[in-house]
Enzyme design. Structure first.
Site, PDB file in Angstrom:
ATOM      1  N   ARG A  95       0.807  -1.154  -5.237  1.00  0.00           N
ATOM      2  CA  ARG A  95      -0.484  -0.342  -5.726  1.00  0.00           C
ATOM      3  C   ARG A  95       0.035   0.975  -5.774  1.00  0.00           C
ATOM      4  O   ARG A  95       0.658   1.533  -4.699  1.00  0.00           O
ATOM      5  CB  ARG A  95      -1.432  -0.537  -4.454  1.00  0.00           C
ATOM      6  CG  ARG A  95      -2.742   0.386  -4.985  1.00  0.00           C
ATOM      7  CD  ARG A  95      -3.884   0.001  -4.136  1.00  0.00           C
ATOM      8  NE  ARG A  95      -3.742   0.515  -2.731  1.00  0.00           N
ATOM      9  CZ  ARG A  95      -4.543  -0.074  -1.576  1.00  0.00           C
ATOM     10  NH1 ARG A  95      -5.464  -0.836  -1.859  1.00  0.00           N
ATOM     11  NH2 ARG A  95      -4.099   0.525  -0.430  1.00  0.00           N
TER      12      ARG A  95
ATOM     13  N   ARG B 217       0.893  -1.199   0.006  1.00  0.00           N
ATOM     14  CA  ARG B 217      -0.183   0.050  -0.101  1.00  0.00           C
ATOM     15  C   ARG B 217       0.960   1.360   0.029  1.00  0.00           C
ATOM     16  O   ARG B 217       1.246   1.794   1.099  1.00  0.00           O
ATOM     17  CB  ARG B 217      -0.894  -0.021   1.281  1.00  0.00           C
ATOM     18  CG  ARG B 217      -1.850  -1.272   1.461  1.00  0.00           C
ATOM     19  CD  ARG B 217      -2.687  -1.025   2.390  1.00  0.00           C
ATOM     20  NE  ARG B 217      -3.739  -2.170   2.632  1.00  0.00           N
ATOM     21  CZ  ARG B 217      -3.479  -3.299   3.501  1.00  0.00           C
ATOM     22  NH1 ARG B 217      -2.225  -3.416   3.954  1.00  0.00           N
ATOM     23  NH2 ARG B 217      -4.331  -4.359   3.553  1.00  0.00           N
TER      24      ARG B 217
ATOM     25  N   ARG C 186     -19.038   1.070   4.341  1.00  0.00           N
ATOM     26  CA  ARG C 186     -18.898   0.115   5.473  1.00  0.00           C
ATOM     27  C   ARG C 186     -18.219   0.730   6.593  1.00  0.00           C
ATOM     28  O   ARG C 186     -18.242  -0.032   7.781  1.00  0.00           O
ATOM     29  CB  ARG C 186     -17.683  -0.842   4.745  1.00  0.00           C
ATOM     30  CG  ARG C 186     -16.456  -0.240   4.254  1.00  0.00           C
ATOM     31  CD  ARG C 186     -15.532  -1.063   3.470  1.00  0.00           C
ATOM     32  NE  ARG C 186     -14.528  -0.721   2.583  1.00  0.00           N
ATOM     33  CZ  ARG C 186     -13.412  -0.507   3.096  1.00  0.00           C
ATOM     34  NH1 ARG C 186     -12.975  -0.908   4.268  1.00  0.00           N
ATOM     35  NH2 ARG C 186     -12.375   0.061   2.347  1.00  0.00           N
TER      36      ARG C 186
ATOM     37  N   GLU D 170     -12.392  -3.382  -7.781  1.00  0.00           N
ATOM     38  CA  GLU D 170     -12.933  -3.372  -6.440  1.00  0.00           C
ATOM     39  C   GLU D 170     -14.170  -2.430  -6.773  1.00  0.00           C
ATOM     40  O   GLU D 170     -14.754  -1.934  -5.606  1.00  0.00           O
ATOM     41  CB  GLU D 170     -12.042  -2.299  -5.581  1.00  0.00           C
ATOM     42  CG  GLU D 170     -11.503  -1.076  -6.238  1.00  0.00           C
ATOM     43  CD  GLU D 170     -10.167  -0.566  -5.596  1.00  0.00           C
ATOM     44  OE1 GLU D 170     -10.052  -0.669  -4.413  1.00  0.00           O
ATOM     45  OE2 GLU D 170      -9.141  -0.222  -6.373  1.00  0.00           O
TER      46      GLU D 170
ATOM     47  N   ASN E  43     -12.952  -5.569   0.122  1.00  0.00           N
ATOM     48  CA  ASN E  43     -13.648  -4.388   0.899  1.00  0.00           C
ATOM     49  C   ASN E  43     -14.551  -3.495   0.313  1.00  0.00           C
ATOM     50  O   ASN E  43     -15.668  -3.281   0.430  1.00  0.00           O
ATOM     51  CB  ASN E  43     -12.711  -3.942   2.055  1.00  0.00           C
ATOM     52  CG  ASN E  43     -11.883  -4.710   3.031  1.00  0.00           C
ATOM     53  OD1 ASN E  43     -12.088  -5.947   2.989  1.00  0.00           O
ATOM     54  ND2 ASN E  43     -11.022  -4.418   3.529  1.00  0.00           N
ATOM     55  N   ASP E  44     -13.554  -2.932  -0.657  1.00  0.00           N
ATOM     56  CA  ASP E  44     -14.287  -1.772  -1.721  1.00  0.00           C
ATOM     57  C   ASP E  44     -15.242  -2.715  -2.653  1.00  0.00           C
ATOM     58  O   ASP E  44     -16.759  -2.107  -2.732  1.00  0.00           O
ATOM     59  CB  ASP E  44     -13.525  -1.126  -2.433  1.00  0.00           C
ATOM     60  CG  ASP E  44     -13.261   0.203  -1.635  1.00  0.00           C
ATOM     61  OD1 ASP E  44     -13.741   0.367  -0.440  1.00  0.00           O
ATOM     62  OD2 ASP E  44     -12.150   0.615  -1.782  1.00  0.00           O
TER      63      ASP E  44
ATOM     64  N   CYS F 161      -6.981  -9.836  -2.615  1.00  0.00           N
ATOM     65  CA  CYS F 161      -6.016  -9.166  -1.696  1.00  0.00           C
ATOM     66  C   CYS F 161      -6.800  -8.471  -0.610  1.00  0.00           C
ATOM     67  O   CYS F 161      -6.265  -7.713   0.186  1.00  0.00           O
ATOM     68  CB  CYS F 161      -5.133  -8.228  -2.259  1.00  0.00           C
ATOM     69  SG  CYS F 161      -5.935  -6.601  -3.186  1.00  0.00           S
TER      70      CYS F 161
END
Length: 556
Positions: free
Chosen positions: A331, A295, A464, A430, A453-454, A501
């Site tokens: 990323r 990240r 979220r 995502e 997550n996204d 991921c």
């Protein structure tokens, strides 16, 4: 025997004496007559000295957090340091002192006002920031009152408190603190996050802890979220056996660290998610086959300014050398939404999760993007570097980003600077848009990496971080299962690989679904690596079961 129920945040067990921390609040006992002062200059000096001291302490705590927990956890203390510079807190406090308030009273008033404003926000994320204000004000009051905030024990114990600050949690002596329980707090609080990173048995949100617990033998069950006070002999023996079983489980998992796993003849890579190059060695020691997600935005948060090309280059090379094997997937800058980087001067948006973030920001701020791409390509000359583009929603964005990458390659070649011309470029899936047109994206991508997550958040149209609608993001909705199956299928058909991921990669109940859907890489935080390897080994050793891709997780 008495049982108190809370929320378990670290699934470990501790048994020992219980010690209840003093409830006294630093700076308490200030009466109205003490809240005003005639010596404004002296109080301003007191406040500024305390703020300076607190800033240095937060800086030191960030370094400790980075070493003990990781870069994401270190960011908690960097946030606290930056909050000291905020006019809404420090500026307001100084105004109050100039109006005649004492330093302590000014901190309390300005802190209470800012907390009230945050708690009144429609955003769950902003409401959670009230806890940061509490921590910063607590540190200032502690300094002004001459306290240290340290928790000192003479014998090993389970400790209890109404709440623990992130600083107190981070500096717990692991040889003396067996675990902790707090009356307040939730599973997503900074205290809970730090406890998980440090693997300290912990239970939060237990409400009022009875006085009878102090000095008693207790069992802290972080799996079920229980504090058992004065357990009977049978209960004690049951938990001692469970602790022995956990020790045996850990040893079995440790043996998996250097094992390579495969499924139906395909090698499956189990990689690590990291936020900083310093975490790469921890990933290697945990058995990672590479870095599935670096990240890079935390590098941008580190300096309080954009990192230079050379600073980025060294960080990317260090990550590759630290993990020592496999690819390092980096990323590109994923700023925006919940990752605010003040010096970028991004305007406040009514819905930042749907606004100018990630690849959208990089394409708008091309000079920032190009500097990072140069560093990544230069690092690729000697290391296995892959570039991952976040928040891609359509083929046009991908093609635009790839044109810029090709232009940077041309500039490096012209200047005689070494790089790998075949550096892989992947797409982070995502959004539902990207998942639906995965076949189109696969035509111009070398790999897919799914940020679950996204993907869940955007598919369910539910923030979220908003507790009122977070139930919609629990588990894996059928719609998301279908999207995941489509992404894996499109990747296979195009001859590229796909990985997961996001947090779901660590969910062993979904491991077989991912493998059956064609995913060949799962990237998780380092503590989960051996557990996932063990699960895949078990699946490979057993007869393969049919798996339904109908959005359900049922096995047949």
């Amino acid at each position: 025997m008495r049982i108190i129920k809370g929320k378990g945040v670290v699934p470990e067990i501790a048994v020992g004496r219980f010690f209840m921390l003093d409830k006294k609040d630093a700076g308490a006992g200030i009466t109205p007559s003490q809240s005003c002062t005639a010596d404004i200059s002296a109080e301003l000096e007191l406040f500024r000295t305390a703020a300076n001291t607190a800033a240095k302490e937060f800086e030191s705590l960030a370094i400790i957090a980075k070493d003990r927990a990781g870069d994401a956890e270190a960011e908690i203390f960097e946030t606290h340091r930056l909050m000291l510079l905020d006019d809404d807190l420090s500026g307001e406090a100084e105004v109050l002192i100039k109006e005649g308030q004492s330093a302590i009273s000014a901190i309390r008033i300005s802190g209470d006002r800012l907390k009230a404003m945050l708690l009144g926000s429609d955003s769950d994320y902003m409401r959670q920031r009230a806890a940061d204000v509490e921590a910063v004000c607590g540190k200032l009051l502690e300094i002004l009152s001459g306290g240290t905030g340290e928790i000192k024990l003479t014998v090993p114990a389970v400790i209890g408190a109404f709440d623990l600050t992130p600083a107190q949690t981070l500096t717990l002596d692991r040889d003396m603190v067996l675990g902790f329980v707090t009356g307040a707090g939730g599973s997503s609080s900074h205290t809970a996050i730090l406890a998980r990173s440090m693997n300290i048995p912990a239970v939060v949100g237990a409400g009022e802890i009875p006085e009878e617990a102090d000095g008693a033998t207790v069992i802290l069950d972080g799996c079920e979220g229980l504090l058992i006070i004065s357990p009977d002999e049978d209960t004690l023996n049951i938990y001692k056996n469970r602790m022995e079983e956990k020790i045996a489980e850990r040893k079995a998992l440790e043996a998996m660290s250097d094992v390579s796993v495969s499924y139906k003849g395909k090698k499956i890579r189990i990689c690590a998610n990291i936020a900083d190059h310093a975490e790469a060695e921890k990933a290697r020691l945990s058995g990672a086959d590479g870095i599935g997600l670096f990240r890079s935005e935390f590098l941008y948060m580190k300096y309080g300014r954009p990192p230079t090309e050379d600073e980025q280059l060294e960080a990317y090379k260090a990550a590759a050398m630290g993990v020592g094997r496999g690819d390092v997937i980096i990323r590109t800058l994923d700023a925006g939404a919940d990752k605010d980087i003040p010096y970028l001067g991004m305007k406040k948006e009514p819905n930042p999760a749907l606004g100018l973030r990630a690849i959208r920001l990089c394409l708008r701020r091309e000079e920032l993007f190009c500097k990072q791409l140069k560093a990544l390509l230069r690092a690729s000359a000697k290391e296995n570097i892959s570039i991952l583009l976040p928040m891609i929603t359509g083929a046009e964005e991908l093609l635009t980003a790839k044109k810029i990458i090709e232009r940077i390659k041309g500039e490096l070649a012209r200047d005689g600077i070494a790089f790998d011309p075949d550096t892989p470029v992947g797409v982070m899936i995502e959004t539902p848009s990207a998942a639906i047109i995965a076949d189109r994206l696969a035509e111009n991508a070398d790999f897919f990496s799914v940020g679950t997550n996204d993907l869940i958040q955007y598919t369910m149209a539910a923030d979220r971080q908003n507790s009122d609608v977070s139930y919609l993001c629990d588990g894996v909705p059928e719609s998301v299962m279908r999207l995941l199956a489509n992404i894996g299928s499109c990747a296979e058909n195009a001859g590229i690989w796909a990985g997961i991921c996001g947090e779901l990669a660590a969910d062993t109940d979904l491991t077989e679904f991912f493998l059956e859907s064609g995913y060949t890489e799962l990237s998780v935080s380092p503590p989960h690596i051996t557990r996932i390897k063990k699960k895949i080994s078990e699946l490979s050793g057993a007869s393969v079961k049919a798996f339904r891709h109908d959005g359900k997780t049922h096995m047949t």
